[in-house]
Scaffold this active site. Structure first.
Site, short mmCIF file in Angstrom:
data_model
loop_
_atom_site.label_atom_id
_atom_site.label_comp_id
_atom_site.label_asym_id
_atom_site.label_seq_id
_atom_site.Cartn_x
_atom_site.Cartn_y
_atom_site.Cartn_z
N LYS A 1 13.56 45.95 63.13
CA LYS A 1 13.55 44.73 61.92
C LYS A 1 13.87 43.32 62.17
CE LYS A 1 18.05 45.75 60.30
NZ LYS A 1 18.65 44.37 60.38
N ASP B 1 22.33 48.60 63.22
CA ASP B 1 22.79 47.18 64.09
C ASP B 1 23.89 47.53 65.12
OD1 ASP B 1 20.39 46.78 62.60
OD2 ASP B 1 21.17 44.82 61.67
N CYS C 1 23.60 43.94 56.73
CA CYS C 1 22.54 44.89 56.86
C CYS C 1 23.02 46.32 56.22
CB CYS C 1 22.10 45.04 58.37
SG CYS C 1 21.34 43.24 58.84
N HIS D 1 20.54 35.45 67.69
CA HIS D 1 21.21 36.69 67.99
C HIS D 1 19.98 37.78 68.11
CE1 HIS D 1 20.77 36.35 63.73
NE2 HIS D 1 20.60 37.96 63.69
C1 VGL Z 1 22.96 41.06 60.50
C2 VGL Z 1 23.30 38.85 60.00
C3 VGL Z 1 21.89 38.52 60.73
C4 VGL Z 1 23.51 42.37 60.38
C5 VGL Z 1 21.85 40.66 61.04
O1 VGL Z 1 23.18 43.21 61.18
O2 VGL Z 1 24.36 42.47 59.40
N1 VGL Z 1 23.67 39.89 60.00
N2 VGL Z 1 21.23 39.49 61.19
ZN ZN Z 2 19.46 39.09 62.50
#
Ligand code: VGL
Ligand code: ZN
Length: 209
Positions: A111, A13, A156, A86
């Site tokens: 995902k 991510d 994540c 987001h």
């Molecule tokens: C994430 C919160 C919501 C991450 C993704 O990538 O850690 N955290 N969505």
């Molecule tokens: Zn997220």
């Protein structure tokens, strides 16, 4: 530490919304990029993940009238932290950070696209049952150890490392190639789980030697 043909680097991510200026910015999030570039050349197999939510996703506070970001709600699969909107599919915020340059990556795994289930882990959605397909890819390629880098350390990245252990894979987090959200003790909480599960933490320098 020697990287072998059975190792994969999971880059989690590294998207605009998790970097400074983004909708769910992680402090210093873009600092992971240089570290990731330095270690990437050691790996034959690289997987990128991309948080990829439809508008109005169940993990967004906006989908729960009266709730604010960072509060919790109970969903069908358990407690879910609510986030600001987001990584909405197709948005600028969902794109990889423009400085991230890993053309050799073999898989880009999206995902979090099921409207009613969040997915922190690269392996399973937050119901802990619905698979993303990553475990099958690793098994087919005979990859038995994953190194993890990216955002966010305590969500994540951490959930992916714990799922890797549950699947019987070795899991090594490159600590300096991650940054944390650190919400309500989330770092301490996940590090206790790392210790229980046998997730290893190293600095990237240990790979560079
Ligand atoms: C994430 C919160 C919501 C991450 C993704 O990538 O850690 N955290 N969505
Ligand atoms: Zn997220």
């Amino acid at each position: 530490m020697q990287i072998t043909k059975q190792d994969a680097l999971l880059v989690i991510d590294v998207q605009n919304d998790f970097c400074p200026g983004g909708a769910l910015a992680v402090a210093d999030g873009d600092a992971v990029i240089d570290v990731i570039h330095r270690v990437a050349s050691k790996f034959e197999h690289i997987v990128l993940t991309q948080d990829w939510h439809p508008a109005g996703h169940a993990s967004f506070a906006c989908a729960h009238p009266g709730k604010q970001p960072f509060e919790q709600v109970e969903l069908s699969y358990g407690m879910q932290t609510l986030w600001p909107d987001h990584c909405i599919q197709g948005s600028k915020g969902a794109e990889f950070h423009p400085a991230l340059h890993l053309p050799e990556a073999e898989i880009i795994l999206r995902k979090g696209f099921s409207p009613h289930i969040d997915s922190y882990s690269a392996f399973f959605e937050n119901d802990l049952v619905t698979s993303t397909g990553l475990a099958d890819y690793l098994r087919d390629q005979n990859l038995t150890r994953v190194f993890l880098a990216g955002l966010a350390y305590d969500y994540c990245v951490g959930f992916s490392a714990l799922d890797a252990r549950r699947l019987g894979l070795q899991a090594v987090i490159l600590r300096d190639a991650c940054r944390a959200i650190d919400l309500d003790g989330s770092v301490a909480k996940i590090e206790a789980q790392f210790a229980q599960a046998g997730v290893a933490l190293i600095e990237s320098a240990a790979l560079l030697g």
